[in-house]
Design a protein around this motif. Structure first.
Motif, PDB file in Angstrom:
ATOM      1  N   GLU A  13       0.806  -1.491   0.359  1.00  0.00           N
ATOM      2  CA  GLU A  13       0.086  -0.119   0.018  1.00  0.00           C
ATOM      3  C   GLU A  13       0.999   1.110  -0.181  1.00  0.00           C
ATOM      4  O   GLU A  13       1.668   1.403   0.386  1.00  0.00           O
ATOM      5  N   ALA A  14       0.932   2.381  -0.576  1.00  0.00           N
ATOM      6  CA  ALA A  14       1.489   3.517  -0.975  1.00  0.00           C
ATOM      7  C   ALA A  14       0.987   4.050   0.513  1.00  0.00           C
ATOM      8  O   ALA A  14      -0.277   4.581   1.115  1.00  0.00           O
ATOM      9  N   PHE A  15       2.147   5.118   0.880  1.00  0.00           N
ATOM     10  CA  PHE A  15       1.832   5.912   1.927  1.00  0.00           C
ATOM     11  C   PHE A  15       1.644   7.413   1.003  1.00  0.00           C
ATOM     12  O   PHE A  15       2.180   8.245   0.768  1.00  0.00           O
ATOM     13  N   THR A  16      -0.033   7.542   1.369  1.00  0.00           N
ATOM     14  CA  THR A  16      -0.306   8.570   0.644  1.00  0.00           C
ATOM     15  C   THR A  16      -0.588   9.588   2.111  1.00  0.00           C
ATOM     16  O   THR A  16       0.089   9.122   3.563  1.00  0.00           O
ATOM     17  N   PRO A  17      -0.663  10.916   1.507  1.00  0.00           N
ATOM     18  CA  PRO A  17      -1.099  12.162   2.212  1.00  0.00           C
ATOM     19  C   PRO A  17      -2.410  11.717   3.291  1.00  0.00           C
ATOM     20  O   PRO A  17      -2.319  12.342   4.590  1.00  0.00           O
ATOM     21  N   HIS A  18      -3.355  11.043   3.179  1.00  0.00           N
ATOM     22  CA  HIS A  18      -4.503  10.014   3.013  1.00  0.00           C
ATOM     23  C   HIS A  18      -3.833   9.794   4.583  1.00  0.00           C
ATOM     24  O   HIS A  18      -4.136   9.855   5.347  1.00  0.00           O
ATOM     25  N   LEU A  19      -3.249   8.459   4.132  1.00  0.00           N
ATOM     26  CA  LEU A  19      -2.966   7.573   5.179  1.00  0.00           C
ATOM     27  C   LEU A  19      -1.889   8.377   6.491  1.00  0.00           C
ATOM     28  O   LEU A  19      -1.984   8.397   7.228  1.00  0.00           O
ATOM     29  N   GLN A  34       5.588   4.876  16.149  1.00  0.00           N
ATOM     30  CA  GLN A  34       5.175   3.338  16.178  1.00  0.00           C
ATOM     31  C   GLN A  34       3.559   3.125  15.374  1.00  0.00           C
ATOM     32  O   GLN A  34       3.777   2.015  14.674  1.00  0.00           O
ATOM     33  N   ALA A  35       3.245   4.470  15.030  1.00  0.00           N
ATOM     34  CA  ALA A  35       1.837   4.238  13.895  1.00  0.00           C
ATOM     35  C   ALA A  35       1.772   3.540  12.849  1.00  0.00           C
ATOM     36  O   ALA A  35       1.307   2.834  11.975  1.00  0.00           O
ATOM     37  N   ALA A  36       3.309   4.213  12.468  1.00  0.00           N
ATOM     38  CA  ALA A  36       3.969   3.620  10.978  1.00  0.00           C
ATOM     39  C   ALA A  36       4.103   2.717  10.340  1.00  0.00           C
ATOM     40  O   ALA A  36       3.240   1.853   9.808  1.00  0.00           O
ATOM     41  N   LEU A  37       4.788   2.543  11.197  1.00  0.00           N
ATOM     42  CA  LEU A  37       5.193   0.683  11.224  1.00  0.00           C
ATOM     43  C   LEU A  37       4.403  -0.433  11.383  1.00  0.00           C
ATOM     44  O   LEU A  37       4.367  -1.423  11.035  1.00  0.00           O
ATOM     45  N   GLU A  38       3.487   0.309  12.771  1.00  0.00           N
ATOM     46  CA  GLU A  38       2.381  -1.451  12.966  1.00  0.00           C
ATOM     47  C   GLU A  38       1.221  -1.150  11.930  1.00  0.00           C
ATOM     48  O   GLU A  38       0.724  -1.892  11.704  1.00  0.00           O
ATOM     49  N   TYR A  39       1.346  -0.058  11.142  1.00  0.00           N
ATOM     50  CA  TYR A  39       0.333   0.245   9.499  1.00  0.00           C
ATOM     51  C   TYR A  39       0.529  -0.863   8.786  1.00  0.00           C
ATOM     52  O   TYR A  39      -0.178  -1.449   7.984  1.00  0.00           O
ATOM     53  N   PHE A  40       1.795  -0.329   8.668  1.00  0.00           N
ATOM     54  CA  PHE A  40       2.189  -1.907   7.933  1.00  0.00           C
ATOM     55  C   PHE A  40       2.990  -2.884   8.214  1.00  0.00           C
ATOM     56  O   PHE A  40       3.580  -3.787   7.248  1.00  0.00           O
ATOM     57  N   GLN A  41       2.627  -2.921   9.228  1.00  0.00           N
ATOM     58  CA  GLN A  41       3.156  -4.914   9.433  1.00  0.00           C
ATOM     59  C   GLN A  41       4.094  -4.256  10.305  1.00  0.00           C
ATOM     60  O   GLN A  41       4.630  -5.713   9.599  1.00  0.00           O
ATOM     61  N   VAL A  42       5.112  -4.020  10.027  1.00  0.00           N
ATOM     62  CA  VAL A  42       6.840  -3.910  10.129  1.00  0.00           C
ATOM     63  C   VAL A  42       6.970  -4.670  11.200  1.00  0.00           C
ATOM     64  O   VAL A  42       6.057  -4.469  12.330  1.00  0.00           O
ATOM     65  N   PRO A  43       7.536  -5.852  11.043  1.00  0.00           N
ATOM     66  CA  PRO A  43       8.060  -7.071  12.664  1.00  0.00           C
ATOM     67  C   PRO A  43       8.750  -6.345  13.273  1.00  0.00           C
ATOM     68  O   PRO A  43       9.670  -4.532  13.498  1.00  0.00           O
ATOM     69  N   ASP A  44       8.956  -6.602  14.890  1.00  0.00           N
ATOM     70  CA  ASP A  44       9.360  -5.485  15.761  1.00  0.00           C
ATOM     71  C   ASP A  44       9.975  -4.152  15.839  1.00  0.00           C
ATOM     72  O   ASP A  44      10.064  -3.204  16.032  1.00  0.00           O
ATOM     73  N   THR A  45       8.634  -3.477  16.021  1.00  0.00           N
ATOM     74  CA  THR A  45       8.766  -1.606  15.521  1.00  0.00           C
ATOM     75  C   THR A  45       9.247  -1.771  17.216  1.00  0.00           C
ATOM     76  O   THR A  45       9.372  -0.159  16.500  1.00  0.00           O
ATOM     77  N   GLY A  46       8.635  -1.608  17.942  1.00  0.00           N
ATOM     78  CA  GLY A  46       9.745  -1.011  19.333  1.00  0.00           C
ATOM     79  C   GLY A  46      10.793  -0.538  19.258  1.00  0.00           C
ATOM     80  O   GLY A  46      11.243   0.095  19.646  1.00  0.00           O
ATOM     81  N   ALA A  47      11.310  -1.883  18.666  1.00  0.00           N
ATOM     82  CA  ALA A  47      13.023  -1.599  18.468  1.00  0.00           C
ATOM     83  C   ALA A  47      12.904  -0.827  16.873  1.00  0.00           C
ATOM     84  O   ALA A  47      14.646   0.131  17.138  1.00  0.00           O
TER      85      ALA A  47
END
Length: 124
Positions: A13-19, A34-47
């Motif tokens: 999914e594109a990183f759009t202005p709406h997103l 944190q919200a961006a990484l979680e949205y794109f389901q990036v593993p280990d967001t805390g680190a």
């Protein structure tokens, strides 16, 4: 045991202005990262959040300095309407980038580009 998504499991999914506006904007720096990484389901967001936030900050500064960062049109329309009503206005932000960004904003140019009346208080 929780399995992290594999690259082929994720929907690109594109990183759009709406997103950005709906998921990240207005949050403190680390919360937004944190919200961006979680949205794109990036593993280990805390680190990864601190590194992402630092890289994003550097990119935002480069974009602002190059004049490639745009204020929200609804915010500019609001400030024009307030000034048209004769109300004194000031800008405020909790963003670390506010001072740099506010120097780049040209409300008069925005008004000209969007065919707003030229009877601007302090803009004409």
């Amino acid at each position: 045991m929780e399995r992290h998504p594999r690259p082929d499991d994720l929907v690109a999914e594109a990183f759009t202005p709406h997103l950005y506006q709906t998921q990240i904007s207005g949050k403190p720096r680390m919360s937004g990262a944190q919200a961006a990484l979680e949205y794109f389901q990036v593993p280990d967001t805390g680190a990864r959040a601190a590194e992402y936030a630092a890289r994003k900050q550097a990119m935002v500064v480069r974009l602002i300095e190059a004049g490639d960062f745009t204020a929200y049109p609804d915010a500019l329309r609001f400030i024009i309407s307030v000034k048209d009503a004769g109300i004194r206005a000031a800008a405020a932000s909790s963003s670390k980038n506010a001072k740099l960004f506010l120097r780049q904003i040209r409300v008069d140019s925005f008004a000209d580009e969007h065919a707003s009346p030229r009877r601007r208080c302090g803009l004409a």
